[in-house]
Write a protein that holds these residues in place. Structure first.
Motif, PDB file in Angstrom:
ATOM      1  N   THR A   8     136.037 102.288  -8.397  1.00 52.95           N
ATOM      2  CA  THR A   8     135.330 102.952  -7.297  1.00 52.95           C
ATOM      3  C   THR A   8     134.337 103.941  -7.885  1.00 52.95           C
ATOM      4  N   THR A   9     133.208 104.130  -7.202  1.00 49.61           N
ATOM      5  CA  THR A   9     132.208 105.053  -7.733  1.00 49.61           C
ATOM      6  C   THR A   9     131.330 105.599  -6.620  1.00 49.61           C
ATOM      7  N   ILE A  10     130.921 106.858  -6.800  1.00 53.84           N
ATOM      8  CA  ILE A  10     129.873 107.445  -5.955  1.00 53.84           C
ATOM      9  C   ILE A  10     128.686 107.859  -6.827  1.00 53.84           C
ATOM     10  N   ASN A  11     128.741 107.483  -8.106  1.00 54.06           N
ATOM     11  CA  ASN A  11     127.731 107.886  -9.084  1.00 54.06           C
ATOM     12  C   ASN A  11     126.746 106.757  -9.357  1.00 54.06           C
ATOM     13  N   PRO A  12     125.591 107.076  -9.973  1.00 54.03           N
ATOM     14  CA  PRO A  12     124.776 106.001 -10.543  1.00 54.03           C
ATOM     15  C   PRO A  12     125.583 105.276 -11.612  1.00 54.03           C
ATOM     16  N   LYS A  13     125.065 104.149 -12.083  1.00 49.41           N
ATOM     17  CA  LYS A  13     125.811 103.394 -13.083  1.00 49.41           C
ATOM     18  C   LYS A  13     126.058 104.260 -14.320  1.00 49.41           C
ATOM     19  N   THR A  14     127.333 104.452 -14.643  1.00 45.77           N
ATOM     20  CA  THR A  14     127.711 105.333 -15.745  1.00 45.77           C
ATOM     21  C   THR A  14     127.763 104.553 -17.059  1.00 45.77           C
ATOM     22  N   LEU A  29     133.650  94.871 -10.723  1.00 51.87           N
ATOM     23  CA  LEU A  29     133.517  95.035  -9.279  1.00 51.87           C
ATOM     24  C   LEU A  29     133.494  96.528  -8.971  1.00 51.87           C
ATOM     25  N   LEU A  30     132.364  97.000  -8.463  1.00 50.58           N
ATOM     26  CA  LEU A  30     132.207  98.406  -8.091  1.00 50.58           C
ATOM     27  C   LEU A  30     132.344  98.545  -6.579  1.00 50.58           C
ATOM     28  N   ILE A  31     133.249  99.409  -6.157  1.00 50.64           N
ATOM     29  CA  ILE A  31     133.460  99.649  -4.735  1.00 50.64           C
ATOM     30  C   ILE A  31     132.752 100.939  -4.355  1.00 50.64           C
ATOM     31  N   GLY A  32     131.734 100.823  -3.511  1.00 46.36           N
ATOM     32  CA  GLY A  32     130.987 101.993  -3.080  1.00 46.36           C
ATOM     33  C   GLY A  32     131.623 102.651  -1.863  1.00 46.36           C
ATOM     34  N   ASP A  33     131.080 103.823  -1.534  1.00 49.23           N
ATOM     35  CA  ASP A  33     131.530 104.570  -0.368  1.00 49.23           C
ATOM     36  C   ASP A  33     130.299 105.154   0.306  1.00 49.23           C
ATOM     37  N   SER A  36     127.906 106.840  -2.020  1.00 49.91           N
ATOM     38  CA  SER A  36     127.484 106.103  -3.210  1.00 49.91           C
ATOM     39  C   SER A  36     125.988 105.824  -3.218  1.00 49.91           C
ATOM     40  N   GLN A  37     125.433 105.824  -4.424  1.00 53.26           N
ATOM     41  CA  GLN A  37     124.067 105.364  -4.620  1.00 53.26           C
ATOM     42  C   GLN A  37     124.090 103.863  -4.891  1.00 53.26           C
ATOM     43  N   GLU A  38     123.047 103.185  -4.454  1.00 53.28           N
ATOM     44  CA  GLU A  38     122.988 101.742  -4.620  1.00 53.28           C
ATOM     45  C   GLU A  38     122.897 101.399  -6.110  1.00 53.28           C
ATOM     46  N   LEU A  48     129.722  96.507  -4.192  1.00 49.40           N
ATOM     47  CA  LEU A  48     129.977  96.326  -2.765  1.00 49.40           C
ATOM     48  C   LEU A  48     129.723  97.649  -2.051  1.00 49.40           C
ATOM     49  N   ASN A  49     128.583  97.757  -1.380  1.00 48.49           N
ATOM     50  CA  ASN A  49     128.328  98.967  -0.600  1.00 48.49           C
ATOM     51  C   ASN A  49     129.101  98.900   0.715  1.00 48.49           C
ATOM     52  N   VAL A  50     129.035  99.967   1.480  1.00 49.81           N
ATOM     53  CA  VAL A  50     129.836 100.051   2.698  1.00 49.81           C
ATOM     54  C   VAL A  50     129.463  98.946   3.683  1.00 49.81           C
ATOM     55  N   GLU A  51     128.188  98.650   3.815  1.00 48.86           N
ATOM     56  CA  GLU A  51     127.763  97.610   4.754  1.00 48.86           C
ATOM     57  C   GLU A  51     128.296  96.244   4.339  1.00 48.86           C
ATOM     58  N   THR A  52     128.253  95.950   3.058  1.00 48.87           N
ATOM     59  CA  THR A  52     128.789  94.675   2.577  1.00 48.87           C
ATOM     60  C   THR A  52     130.289  94.602   2.806  1.00 48.87           C
TER      61      THR A  52
END
Length: 325
Positions: A8-14, A29-33, A36-38, A48-52
């Motif tokens: 899970t991440t709310i950061n840019p790609k680390t 697999l990155l789970i956004g919230d 989260s930044q795209e 996977l952003n929230v809409e997806t």
């Protein structure tokens, strides 16, 4: 073999995510919230952003809270649906060493037995250190284990983490030091021996992933610890054990407020003894959904978990039952 790394991440790609993205044979697999930044998809990475996430066919989507670490549960379901035989659990601030990896799940290995709780860190360092979720009242207790070499079926592997390992806020506030663990051999805990394990450097076999469920109604710093104790108890019903390895990642920890961590960890300090007593007193089987319901109903009755957890857990059981047959 299909293998997924779930983060899970709310950061840019680390840098950690970039390192795992380069691991051959693994899909990240990155789970956004909502915060989260795209992040752009690649051949080895899916964001996977929230809409997806809303478009996914999981009942859990409607139950799982936003801005919450337990969105990771959605990632476990997605990876399983994609056919994952192995799911690696980590965070976006854990960087893999060049020799990152895990032993086989069926292996002849040193096995510890003889006491209820094991501070596994003591087998990899002489420093005064204990894992988050280890009973505080046992920190200074001398414990003698019997160590034998046995053939074991491991259901979950937990790797350690160097530099800023998974310790509690009390340790960080008192000692505040970096730690490098010794590269000692892997070790397995026998049935009846507990040690907390986390969601930061952890490899799950597909059939054990139902027990990876992260409860959403307990605190952030308790959710993976509670999950870990529950999983250990259930592994034994499947004839499997929990294994530990040397540090295969190092953590460049994201910023934390240690006092907020302390507040979030209070159940780790106060509830573990009662939790284990409850788990040991339950009659379980090799039926994952029945086990989870029995355990959480008992924990709700004893006030360790709020009753609001049940609808979320039932959604998880419903979804995972459709995927794993």
């Amino acid at each position: 073999m299909v293998k997924y790394i779930v983060i899970t991440t709310i950061n840019p790609k680390t840098p950690a995510v970039e390192s795992f993205e380069r691991k051959e044979g693994w899909s990240v697999l990155l789970i956004g919230d909502t915060k989260s930044q795209e992040i752009e998809n690649s051949n080895n990475l899916t964001f996977l952003n929230v809409e997806t996430q809303k478009s996914l066919p999981y009942t859990l989507i409607r139950k799982c809270p936003h801005n919450h670490y337990t969105r990771k549960n959605i990632g476990y379901l997605y990876a399983l649906q994609k056919g994952a035989e192995l799911i690696y659990d980590t965070d976006d601030d854990n960087l893999p060493y060049e020799d990152w990896g895990f032993p086989n799940f069926n292996v002849e290995i040193s096995t510890l037995s003889g006491s209820k709780f094991c501070n596994i860190y003591s087998y990899y360092t002489d420093e005064k250190v204990w894992p988050r979720g280890f009973p505080l009242e046992l920190i200074n207790s001398a414990v003698n284990f019997t160590e034998t070499k046995e053939q074991q079926a491991v259901g979950v592997w937990q790797g350690l983490a160097d530099l800023d390992p998974d310790v509690d806020a009390i340790h960080r506030l008192i000692f505040g030091k970096t730690i490098r663990f010794e590269a000692n051999e892997p070790i397995v805990l026998d049935k009846g021996v507990y040690c907390p394990f986390n969601s930061q450097n952890t490899l799950w076999q597909r059939e054990m992933v139902p027990y990876a469920y992260l409860p959403a109604t307990v605190t952030f710093r308790f959710t993976d610890i509670l999950r870990g104790y529950i999983a250990q108890r259930c592994l034994w019903e499947h004839g499997k054990k929990l294994g530990f390895t040397k540090a295969t990642v190092y953590q460049e920890r994201n910023e934390h407020d240690l006092l907020k961590d302390f507040e979030s960890e209070i159940p780790c300090y106060l509830e573990i003894g009662k939790l284990v007593q409850i788990l040991d007193g339950l009659v379980l089987s090799n039926d994952f959904d029945n086990n989870l319901m029995i355990i959480y109903q008992a924990l709700i009755k004893e006030g360790i978990v709020p009753e609001a957890e049940l609808p979320i857990l039932k959604a998880w059981i419903n979804d995972i039952g459709k995927i794993i047959t």
